[in-house]
Design an enzyme around this catalytic site. Structure first.
Site, PDB file in Angstrom:
ATOM      1  N   ASP A   1      14.514  62.962 -15.831  1.00 40.45           N
ATOM      2  CA  ASP A   1      14.367  62.083 -14.686  1.00 40.45           C
ATOM      3  C   ASP A   1      14.487  62.953 -13.426  1.00 40.45           C
ATOM      4  O   ASP A   1      14.615  64.185 -13.506  1.00 40.45           O
ATOM      5  CB  ASP A   1      15.391  60.936 -14.731  1.00 40.45           C
TER       6      ASP A   1
ATOM      7  N   GLU B   1      16.198  50.867  -8.352  1.00 36.89           N
ATOM      8  CA  GLU B   1      17.239  51.793  -8.815  1.00 36.89           C
ATOM      9  C   GLU B   1      18.612  51.433  -8.230  1.00 36.89           C
ATOM     10  O   GLU B   1      18.909  50.260  -8.052  1.00 36.89           O
ATOM     11  CB  GLU B   1      16.823  53.230  -8.528  1.00 36.89           C
TER      12      GLU B   1
HETATM   13  C1  BGC Z   1      13.541  56.905 -11.839  1.00 37.32           C
HETATM   14  C2  BGC Z   1      12.484  56.912 -12.935  1.00 37.32           C
HETATM   15  C3  BGC Z   1      11.142  57.267 -12.362  1.00 37.32           C
HETATM   16  C4  BGC Z   1      11.261  58.607 -11.654  1.00 37.32           C
HETATM   17  C5  BGC Z   1       9.952  59.102 -11.071  1.00 37.32           C
HETATM   18  C6  BGC Z   1      13.508  58.174 -11.010  1.00 37.32           C
HETATM   19  O1  BGC Z   1      14.349  58.110  -9.907  1.00 37.32           O
HETATM   20  O2  BGC Z   1      14.819  56.761 -12.426  1.00 37.32           O
HETATM   21  O3  BGC Z   1      12.436  55.650 -13.555  1.00 37.32           O
HETATM   22  O4  BGC Z   1      10.199  57.310 -13.393  1.00 37.32           O
HETATM   23  O5  BGC Z   1      12.201  58.484 -10.584  1.00 37.32           O
HETATM   24  O6  BGC Z   1       9.574  58.396  -9.956  1.00 37.32           O
END
Ligand code: BGC
Length: 607
Positions: free
Chosen positions: A303, A490
């Site tokens: 991630d 998030e």
């Molecule tokens: C998120 C992921 C996402 C990634 C790319 C991260 O902060 O947790 O779900 O795919 O960013 O954007």
């Protein structure tokens, strides 16, 4: 983590993990079939490419960067980059033609390198190609979970894949297959359900829909995320610690097994830790369990900034294959891994395994033969056929929680309807986070239809709009009050006292319902939210109450159901909480009988 700090409990879990690894290595290996998506020559092609690669080129393949900020002109070739992502930040262009042109240019740079290995282009297309304004936006996964309709999930994923390819990508970071334990988590809506069984059924369809035959130009590589325990952290904290027993861990692994059985191309590791070990560095779960026991042969991707945040080369040794080396991480990652290989702390075999997995997916996608986006797909972005499917998803996702005094369906010729609340006429609010922008938008966006527009299309009498609940249209026959959450993504959406979100409606929204319920005889409440909220009192004050989740671009589907053109079909994908007091480490859950929910998992009325 120091050995002395591992608790007795952790040892039990550790032995359990080793146990399941062993069990599955015996049982799964026997049933392993050769994947149908690449031919028998694929592995030998990979061998020959690998044998030609330098250390720098291998590390480059493992690097994923954004198309802006992380790279300047010439960096794709200089750093031998393997993958490019688009996320929050400057758009690749003004329209889909320009997006495709931008990625074609970067692809040409990659193809100009010594070995000409094509790039993977990834994006968070999590409910439609939501980063492109004008794309078809489906309900977020929680709504798809409420439909319980596996075929619909597959068809929606097919459309998302096509619109994702139409904007120049061949890889999506979707589906999220978390099992949320607590409504306080800000990502509940990204997951289908609190039920591992329902999630497993839908993940199968999602992978099938996205990937189909990967050599075709309208399909994309899918990513199951976030491996594992993202939704079950204590108190619902994004990236917190997950302390669960072996039975629960087995349940969380279940949807991943289904994804692997469908030959999913990638799995993203999670920000959280399990019993104090961060998932990026969790070798037992990534290498022993996922790769060796479950026979996952795709890419394990980190991630955001996973390398600098979670242990650098430790995560590579744990089994991570590709690093989201974004936001300043690129040099650190490439230099750090090179040093690691040179000083022997990371083996070349580990690198070969990582690069093999990346090349395998590139070959599956047919990128060596056909590396560019297909311009003929552009006309399908946001097409009427795609929107009809998204509207069907909205219609099937609505859950009717209460319907008394024959409040619904509404008669089309009521003489006066008042529609109350900002959420009724704001497609940004109705779509939630990960829509146009990472944190969503608070405005109407291109191509989408609001709930109010849908009501106006169907109602034959007068429809008045009280956007802020101040206009007091108390002479209406019916009040349709649309309340809910404002968009978040998030950790911004966690409910923990530090963010603005709460388990209950805002005072303003509570007041709309109270005021109108004292004066108007028929009160219909539509809740637009990314999770079940504590609305026990508001349900009492209403005649009919609908959980509409985050429906996406086709808000008019809601109007079609409340006027009776379609029946309600949606069933609760989560237990519905009755009181804020019922929340502790976890929220009310269908597998936890100690807390009685207001409505059980699977509840939903029909006409
Ligand atoms: C998120 C992921 C996402 C990634 C790319 C991260 O902060 O947790 O779900 O795919 O960013 O954007």
């Amino acid at each position: 983590m120091k050995a002395s700090s591992i608790s007795k409990y952790n040892f039990t879990l550790l032995y359990f993990l080793i146990g399941i690894s062993f069990f599955y290595s015996i049982s799964c290996k026997q049933v392993l079939k050769p994947t149908e998506d690449y031919d028998s020559l694929t592995e030998s092609k990979i061998d020959s490419i690998l044998s030609l690669m330098t250390l720098e080129e291998k590390i480059g393949q493992m690097s994923q960067v954004r198309h802006f900020s992380d790279i300047e002109k010439g960096d794709i070739t200089k750093h031998h980059i393997g993958s490019v992502i688009h996320t929050q930040g400057p758009l690749p262009g003004k329209n889909a033609q320009e997006w495709q042109a931008k990625f074609t240019k970067l692809q040409n740079e990659a193809l100009s390198t010594r070995l000409g290995i094509p790039l993977l282009f990834a994006v968070d297309a999590v409910h439609g190609q939501n980063t492109y304004e004008g794309a078809t936006i489906f309900p977020h996964n929680i709504g798809m979970g409420a439909t319980g309709n596996a075929k619909l999930v597959e068809e929606s994923a097919q459309i998302t894949a096509k619109e994702t390819q139409a904007t120049g990508f061949n890889w999506t970071f979707s589906p999220c297959i978390a099992i949320p334990y607590n409504e306080k988590w800000g990502r509940v809506y990204e997951a289908y359900s609190e039920s591992p069984e329902l999630t497993s059924e839908l993940v199968k369809s999602s992978v099938k829909g996205h990937q189909g035959d990967l050599r075709k130009k309208h399909t994309v590589l899918a990513t199951a995320k976030h491996f594992i325990g993202d939704g079950s952290t204590d108190y619902g904290r994004e990236g917190g610690d997950t302390n669960i027993g072996k039975h629960q861990l087995e349940q969380l692994l279940f949807p991943y097994r289904k994804a692997v059985e469908q030959d999913i191309g990638a799995i993203m590791v999670s920000f959280n830790s399990i019993d104090g070990i961060n998932m990026h560095a969790h070798k037992i779960l990534i290498t022993d369990s996922l790769k060796n026991s479950m026979n996952f042969n795709g890419i394990v991707v980190t991630d955001w900034k996973g390398y600098s945040r979670f242990g650098q080369n430790e995560i590579i040794n744990a089994g991570v294959d590709m690093v989201m080396a974004v936001d300043g991480d690129l040099d650190m990652f490439q230099n750090g891994l090179r040093d690691g290989v040179k000083n022997g702390s990371v083996s070349e075999n580990r690198l070969n395994d990582a690069v093999r997995r990346i090349l395998r997916q590139k070959l599956r996608l047919g990128l060596f033969k056909n590396p560019f986006p297909d311009s003929t797909l552009i006309k399908d972005i946001g097409s009427p056929a795609h929107r009809n499917k998204a509207r069907q998803a909205v219609i099937e996702s609505l859950v009717l929680l209460k319907n008394e005094n024959k409040a619904l369906p509404l008669n089309k010729n009521l003489s006066k309807i008042v529609v109350v609340g900002e959420h009724a006429d704001n497609t940004g609010l109705q779509s939630g986070g990960w829509t146009v922008e990472w944190q969503g938008v608070h405005r109407n966006y291109e191509g989408a239809t609001s709930i109010l527009e849908g009501i106006k299309n169907i109602a034959e009498g007068e429809v008045v709009y009280d956007q802020l609940g101040t206009r007091e249209y108390y002479d209406a026959d019916t009040a349709i009050i649309v309340v809910g959450e404002t968009p978040y993504a998030e950790y911004f959406g966690d409910i923990n006292g530090e963010t603005k979100y709460k388990l209950e409606l805002s005072k303003k929204h509570q007041d709309y319902i109270k005021k109108y319920s004292e004066k108007v005889s028929n009160i219909i409440v539509i809740l637009v939210s990314g999770r079940p909220l504590v609305v026990t009192k508001q349900i009492e004050q209403s005649d009919a109450f609908i959980a509409a989740w985050l429906p996406g671009s086709e808000g008019d589907g809601i109007a079609q159901v409340i006027f009776g053109e379609y029946n309600f079909k949606g069933k609760l994908p989560h237990s519905w909480p009755k009181s804020v007091k019922d929340f502790g480490k976890y929220g009310p859950n269908f597998w936890d009988s100690s807390v009685e929910p207001l409505f059980k998992f699977g509840y939903g009325l029909e006409y």
